[in-house]
Design a protein around this motif. Structure first.
Motif, PDB file in Angstrom:
ATOM      1  N   GLN A  85       0.815  -1.215   0.000  1.00 54.85           N
ATOM      2  CA  GLN A  85       0.000   0.000   0.000  1.00 54.85           C
ATOM      3  C   GLN A  85       0.853   1.271   0.000  1.00 54.85           C
ATOM      4  N   THR A  86       1.931   1.268   0.786  1.00 54.69           N
ATOM      5  CA  THR A  86       2.830   2.416   0.797  1.00 54.69           C
ATOM      6  C   THR A  86       3.973   2.126  -0.168  1.00 54.69           C
ATOM      7  N   ALA A  87       4.039   2.926  -1.213  1.00 53.04           N
ATOM      8  CA  ALA A  87       5.049   2.690  -2.250  1.00 53.04           C
ATOM      9  C   ALA A  87       6.387   3.299  -1.885  1.00 53.04           C
ATOM     10  N   ARG A  88       6.352   4.404  -1.131  1.00 55.53           N
ATOM     11  CA  ARG A  88       7.606   5.118  -0.884  1.00 55.53           C
ATOM     12  C   ARG A  88       7.484   5.957   0.370  1.00 55.53           C
ATOM     13  N   PHE A 121       4.659   9.853   2.999  1.00 57.14           N
ATOM     14  CA  PHE A 121       4.190   8.493   2.732  1.00 57.14           C
ATOM     15  C   PHE A 121       3.375   8.522   1.441  1.00 57.14           C
ATOM     16  N   LEU A 122       3.953   8.009   0.363  1.00 54.37           N
ATOM     17  CA  LEU A 122       3.272   8.024  -0.926  1.00 54.37           C
ATOM     18  C   LEU A 122       2.661   6.660  -1.205  1.00 54.37           C
ATOM     19  N   PRO A 123       1.385   6.608  -1.587  1.00 52.75           N
ATOM     20  CA  PRO A 123       0.704   5.328  -1.803  1.00 52.75           C
ATOM     21  C   PRO A 123       1.076   4.691  -3.137  1.00 52.75           C
ATOM     22  N   LYS A 169      -5.830  12.552  -3.739  1.00 56.53           N
ATOM     23  CA  LYS A 169      -6.026  13.274  -2.481  1.00 56.53           C
ATOM     24  C   LYS A 169      -4.762  13.231  -1.641  1.00 56.53           C
ATOM     25  N   ALA A 170      -4.502  14.310  -0.907  1.00 55.80           N
ATOM     26  CA  ALA A 170      -3.348  14.367  -0.003  1.00 55.80           C
ATOM     27  C   ALA A 170      -3.766  15.025   1.304  1.00 55.80           C
ATOM     28  N   ILE A 171      -3.132  14.614   2.387  1.00 50.83           N
ATOM     29  CA  ILE A 171      -3.389  15.202   3.704  1.00 50.83           C
ATOM     30  C   ILE A 171      -2.057  15.474   4.390  1.00 50.83           C
ATOM     31  N   VAL A 172      -1.945  16.676   4.928  1.00 53.25           N
ATOM     32  CA  VAL A 172      -0.764  17.074   5.696  1.00 53.25           C
ATOM     33  C   VAL A 172      -1.126  16.976   7.175  1.00 53.25           C
ATOM     34  N   GLY A 173      -0.438  16.103   7.910  1.00 54.27           N
ATOM     35  CA  GLY A 173      -0.731  15.860   9.313  1.00 54.27           C
ATOM     36  C   GLY A 173       0.088  16.753  10.227  1.00 54.27           C
ATOM     37  N   GLY A 196      -5.383   5.320  -0.883  1.00 50.67           N
ATOM     38  CA  GLY A 196      -4.796   6.064  -1.989  1.00 50.67           C
ATOM     39  C   GLY A 196      -4.466   7.502  -1.646  1.00 50.67           C
ATOM     40  N   ILE A 197      -4.502   7.853  -0.369  1.00 53.25           N
ATOM     41  CA  ILE A 197      -4.226   9.229   0.062  1.00 53.25           C
ATOM     42  C   ILE A 197      -2.731   9.401   0.331  1.00 53.25           C
TER      43      ILE A 197
END
Length: 492
Positions: free
Chosen positions: A20-23, A40-42, A48-52, A78-79
């Motif tokens: 699930q996590t590609a990179r 964390f790139l899917p 979609k992207a989220i900044v935590g 996929g986020i």
């Protein structure tokens, strides 16, 4: 047999789950490495992207259960997920703010490379990080403002009497806590703006003893709802403070479902959508229409134009075209946001409030102020504007003949009729003073005019009792008129 099927299912699913996590990688946000962003790139990005933004009272960072622990769930959906390990303020609020803003710029600047829709980048903050996320949502410039916000048990108020004391002191500093204007400005429920503050999801537990929900998260929700902005709120019966993405939280599975459903319900604009900026006064803003973000004319226009368009409302009530009017539009943040939006189409509907005698005493400057707005949107017309009328017409004709698509396409809307002289609004001034100037400027710069005054003349039954503002049906009528011009229906 059941055991065999379980083993087979685990074997089949294992590669999928692990991939699930590609990179994963870390970027420095400051030259000295004190601030970093973990990325964390899917494997299969949804766009979609989220900044935590972790919490920790602005004195530490709780960046596991309020940070990296969310990565697996995000990437499975996929986020693309990014955790900002910001510098602690120690009384200097610009440190964490600038770190988060830089992280946002990197994400949006790298959107194409990372498979991200730059118009679908949200922020998710926890506790003090929730406060920081709300500051970015309400105070940041357009280019680094999130498209949506998720606020976990957020510190909202900077008044330590009703909030988390040390978050307030650490963010503003001891001296800052004595400045009532500063406390008010960064108590972010006071900074919410209609149409400009992004949609929000607020998450808390009813028994939170550290950050009182009623004087923090609930206040932000109320501020959002009162101006008609999109906002949802989930308050779980128990959980106290700081549960984050921890599996120990009693309602963890429900939490993930609730967040997932809220995210799925958000329809982000296409990356190549035609951008339409609606500039105007209270009629554009949606005065008198509950939830104008859904039922005002720009929202109705979005529905009629469909997903190939991205319509944004930059209307502000009471505003004038006149820079000497009582409330000039070009002094507003909405005007700066409209420019930063880099629209393909601009619909300008100003002039109603200019007709008031206290404003129209400066009517001789209406033309120059309208031209100022047009030239700010279309700097390419500035040189043409300096030419004599005959040469200017030739230059505009040559520009049209060249086939060059000049952006943005500007449409000047005449004010709808003032069916009553409420607030001293004068329909005679609109017809005999404002509309001729709009026509003159449109002719000078080869702009389009939408004569709403004529087209809306028989729709007096679609306005509020004040005789000035369209109701929801009137907003729909306006949207239909404008939609037919922007995207004409094929002749039958």
């Amino acid at each position: 047999m059941r055991r065999y099927l379980s083993i087979l299912l685990a074997v089949c699913l294992a590669p999928h789950v692990l991939a699930q996590t590609a990179r994963t990688f870390t970027l420095n946000l400051t030259d000295d490495g004190q601030a970093q962003m973990v990325c964390f790139l899917p494997e299969k990005p949804s766009g979609k992207a989220i900044v935590g933004i972790p919490g920790g009272g602005y004195s530490m960072l709780s960046n596991t259960h309020e940070g990296t622990l969310a990565a697996e769930w995000m990437n499975q959906r996929g986020i693309s997920y990014f955790v900002v390990n910001y510098r602690l303020p120690n009384g200097d609020r610009t440190r964490p703010i600038s770190d988060v803003e830089k992280g946002f710029r990197i994400v949006r600047d790298s959107a194409q490379t990372w498979g991200i829709n730059p118009h679908d980048v949200g922020i998710m903050g926890f506790s003090a990080g929730g406060h920081l996320a709300s500051v970015i949502s309400t105070h940041a410039a357009f280019d680094v403002r999130p498209d949506f916000s998720i606020l976990f048990y957020p510190v909202i108020s900077m008044d330590e009497r009703v909030s988390h004391k040390w978050s307030c002191v650490n963010f503003l500093g001891k001296e800052g806590q004595k400045d009532s204007k500063l406390v008010r400005a960064f108590s972010t429920m006071n900074a919410v703006q209609r149409h400009l503050t992004p949609p929000a999801l607020i998450i808390s537990a009813s028994d939170d003893r550290l950050v009182p929900f009623v004087t923090n998260g609930l206040e932000y929700y109320k501020a959002m709802r009162q101006v008609g902005n999109d906002c949802a709120m989930y308050v779980y019966p128990t959980g106290d403070h700081g549960f984050g993405f921890g599996t120990w939280f009693k309602y963890h599975d429900q939490l993930l479902t609730d967040i997932g459903n809220w995210l799925d319900a958000r329809q982000a604009p296409k990356t190549d959508a035609i951008r339409v900026a609606c500039i105007g006064n209270s009629i554009t803003d949606g005065y008198g229409i509950d939830m104008a973000t859904a039922y005002g004319y720009p929202a109705q226009l979005q529905k009629k134009l469909g997903s190939d368009y991205w319509v944004k409302n930059f209307g502000v009530s009471s505003r004038t075209m006149l820079n000497k009017g009582d409330w000039p539009y070009m002094n507003e943040r909405a005007w700066q946001d409209a420019l930063a939006f880099m629209p393909d189409v601009v619909i300008i509907k100003l002039g109603t409030n200019d007709s008031k005698p206290e404003n129209w005493q400066y009517g001789s400057e209406f033309k120059q102020d309208l031209e100022q707005m047009v030239l700010a949107l279309r700097p390419d017309l500035a040189q043409i504007a300096k030419l004599p009328a005959k040469k200017a017409r030739k230059a505009l004709a040559a520009l049209a003949k060249s086939g060059t698509t000049a952006k943005p396409r500007i449409l000047l809307c005449t004010p709808i009729p003032a069916f009553k002289p409420t607030w001293n609004i004068n329909d005679s001034v609109i017809v005999n003073g404002i509309m001729p100037i709009q026509q003159e400027v449109a002719q000078k710069y080869s702009l389009e005019v939408i004569d709403l005054h004529t087209l809306f003349a028989n729709d007096g039954d679609k306005v509020l009792p004040d005789g000035i503002h369209p109701d929801a049906k009137g907003a729909d009528r306006m949207a239909a008129i404008i939609a037919d011009i922007l995207n004409p229906r094929p002749a039958k």
